[in-house]
Design a protein around this motif. Structure first.
Motif, mmCIF file in Angstrom:
data_model
loop_
_atom_site.group_PDB
_atom_site.id
_atom_site.type_symbol
_atom_site.label_atom_id
_atom_site.label_comp_id
_atom_site.label_asym_id
_atom_site.label_seq_id
_atom_site.Cartn_x
_atom_site.Cartn_y
_atom_site.Cartn_z
ATOM 1 N N LYS A 113 0.848 -1.189 0.000
ATOM 2 C CA LYS A 113 0.000 0.000 0.000
ATOM 3 C C LYS A 113 0.883 1.238 0.000
ATOM 4 C CE LYS A 113 -3.745 -2.505 0.445
ATOM 5 N NZ LYS A 113 -4.768 -2.596 -0.640
ATOM 6 N N PHE A 114 0.275 2.394 -0.174
ATOM 7 C CA PHE A 114 1.015 3.648 -0.097
ATOM 8 C C PHE A 114 0.032 4.782 0.132
ATOM 9 C CE2 PHE A 114 -0.246 3.083 -4.471
ATOM 10 C CZ PHE A 114 -0.591 4.347 -4.922
ATOM 11 N N ARG A 115 0.553 5.894 0.599
ATOM 12 C CA ARG A 115 -0.272 7.091 0.725
ATOM 13 C C ARG A 115 0.444 8.256 0.052
ATOM 14 N NH1 ARG A 115 1.123 10.706 4.849
ATOM 15 N NH2 ARG A 115 2.763 9.973 6.261
ATOM 16 N N VAL A 116 -0.336 9.244 -0.333
ATOM 17 C CA VAL A 116 0.201 10.374 -1.098
ATOM 18 C C VAL A 116 -0.238 11.678 -0.454
ATOM 19 C CG1 VAL A 116 0.131 11.582 -3.318
ATOM 20 C CG2 VAL A 116 0.251 9.088 -3.259
ATOM 21 N N GLU A 117 0.657 12.633 -0.381
ATOM 22 C CA GLU A 117 0.336 13.990 0.047
ATOM 23 C C GLU A 117 0.755 14.949 -1.060
ATOM 24 O OE1 GLU A 117 2.238 14.852 3.727
ATOM 25 O OE2 GLU A 117 1.175 13.297 4.857
ATOM 26 N N SER A 118 -0.084 15.946 -1.333
ATOM 27 C CA SER A 118 0.248 16.930 -2.360
ATOM 28 C C SER A 118 0.226 18.319 -1.744
ATOM 29 C CB SER A 118 -0.749 16.859 -3.519
ATOM 30 O OG SER A 118 -2.072 17.159 -3.078
ATOM 31 N N ARG A 119 0.994 19.217 -2.344
ATOM 32 C CA ARG A 119 1.010 20.599 -1.860
ATOM 33 C C ARG A 119 1.522 21.519 -2.960
ATOM 34 N NH1 ARG A 119 5.029 18.015 1.017
ATOM 35 N NH2 ARG A 119 3.603 17.778 2.736
ATOM 36 N N TYR A 120 1.217 22.792 -2.770
ATOM 37 C CA TYR A 120 1.725 23.835 -3.657
ATOM 38 C C TYR A 120 2.991 24.409 -3.022
ATOM 39 C CZ TYR A 120 -3.013 23.876 -5.702
ATOM 40 O OH TYR A 120 -4.194 23.545 -6.309
ATOM 41 N N THR A 121 4.111 24.368 -3.720
ATOM 42 C CA THR A 121 5.336 24.950 -3.174
ATOM 43 C C THR A 121 5.454 26.429 -3.525
ATOM 44 O OG1 THR A 121 6.680 24.381 -5.125
ATOM 45 C CG2 THR A 121 6.524 22.736 -3.351
ATOM 46 N N GLU A 122 4.608 26.899 -4.414
ATOM 47 C CA GLU A 122 4.590 28.303 -4.805
ATOM 48 C C GLU A 122 3.181 28.850 -4.594
ATOM 49 O OE1 GLU A 122 7.273 29.828 -5.655
ATOM 50 O OE2 GLU A 122 8.595 28.087 -5.888
ATOM 51 N N PRO A 123 3.051 30.155 -4.292
ATOM 52 C CA PRO A 123 1.708 30.724 -4.135
ATOM 53 C C PRO A 123 0.947 30.707 -5.454
ATOM 54 C CG PRO A 123 3.370 32.452 -4.148
ATOM 55 C CD PRO A 123 4.120 31.143 -4.072
ATOM 56 N N ILE A 124 -0.366 30.534 -5.358
ATOM 57 C CA ILE A 124 -1.201 30.558 -6.555
ATOM 58 C C ILE A 124 -1.271 31.981 -7.084
ATOM 59 C CG2 ILE A 124 -3.544 30.183 -7.424
ATOM 60 C CD1 ILE A 124 -3.830 27.995 -5.317
ATOM 61 N N PRO A 125 -0.994 32.194 -8.374
ATOM 62 C CA PRO A 125 -0.988 33.564 -8.920
ATOM 63 C C PRO A 125 -2.348 34.234 -8.786
ATOM 64 C CG PRO A 125 0.013 31.998 -10.450
ATOM 65 C CD PRO A 125 -0.646 31.189 -9.381
ATOM 66 N N GLU A 126 -2.309 35.547 -8.542
ATOM 67 C CA GLU A 126 -3.541 36.316 -8.498
ATOM 68 C C GLU A 126 -3.943 36.666 -9.922
ATOM 69 O OE1 GLU A 126 -3.229 39.706 -6.029
ATOM 70 O OE2 GLU A 126 -2.743 38.563 -4.216
ATOM 71 N N GLU A 127 -5.221 36.491 -10.230
ATOM 72 C CA GLU A 127 -5.717 36.756 -11.578
ATOM 73 C C GLU A 127 -6.592 37.999 -11.587
ATOM 74 O OE1 GLU A 127 -7.408 33.422 -13.702
ATOM 75 O OE2 GLU A 127 -6.474 32.037 -12.308
#
Length: 246
Positions: A113-127
């Protein structure tokens, strides 16, 4: 299924004999690639004009599975990262930062089995809102809550060629090693170009070994991942770094 077969072809191209009897019935890299694709989909953020997806994925395996994967570690990480980028392009998503896939040991994970974690290493750009003669009203999409800076850390080299080098930081990722572009570049030739990195997770700073040649040690214990506490001493090559909470 077309993209999954593409990943398999890439693994077979770069890792000779990877899909041999050794992995028959066991955990396969393609399973991880597909899980990361779903994780990317689940963690997407809908902006005004673009859909953003995370760029860093941490995969946690049982020690036995990790040992099987380890000889092919870099090739596996690179190919899965390429697959993530390909999937994002196919779906019209924008990846925030360079795709990064890391594999770690977690004994709490069962074999196979395995587990996964995700993340943003950079801020999301403002639009900026786009002007349109035909105004349409959309339901509001909840944006992910960025962690508040409720902790500020300091890294100080207390032993080694860079003695006295200090860095204050908050929630941003801190890369440490010989690479000049690192947030904390070192002159110690016994460290890797990217030796280790520190991230902000659930109100604390967490250090990861970046598959370095000589390993990362915290308080003389070799680690792959560890939540830091004020006063911890991090050893990389011949360099010792003190972590403190300001």
């Amino acid at each position: 299924m077309r993209f999954v077969r593409t990943v398999e072809d890439l693994f077979e191209k770069y890792v000779d004999g990877f899909f041999n009897a050794r992995f028959a019935g066991g955990l396969q890299p393609v399973e991880i690639a597909k899980k990361l694709s779903r994780e990317m989909e689940n963690d997407k953020t809908v902006g005004i004009a673009k859909v953003y997806v995370p760029n860093q994925f941490c995969v946690f395996l049982n020690n036995e599975d990790y040992e099987k994967f380890n000889p092919y570690g870099q090739a596996i990480r690179d190919e899965i990262a390429g697959f993530v980028a390909q999937e994002a392009t196919r779906k019209g998503y924008t990846i925030v930062g360079k795709p990064i896939v890391d594999i770690f040991v977690d004994e709490a994970v069962k074999r196979g089995k395995f587990r996964v974690e995700s993340r943003y290493t950079e801020p999301i750009p403002e639009e900026e809102p786009q002007a349109s003669s035909n105004t349409q009203v959309f339901s509001k999409v909840a944006m992910p809550v960025r962690p508040s800076i409720d902790i500020e850390g300091r890294l100080t080299v207390v032993d080694g060629l860079d003695n006295g080098l200090s860095l204050d930081f908050g929630i941003e990722r801190i890369n440490i090693g010989r690479r000049e572009s690192n947030e904390m570049p070192l002159n110690d030739m016994n460290t890797s170009r990217l030796h280790t990195y520190v991230t902000y997770e659930e109100g604390a700073h967490t250090i990861y070994d970046a598959k370095s040649l000589n390993g990362t040690y915290v308080n003389n214990c070799r680690i792959t991942r560890k939540v830091l506490k004020s006063g911890d001493r991090i050893k990389l090559g011949n360099t010792v770094i003190l972590y403190e909470v300001k």
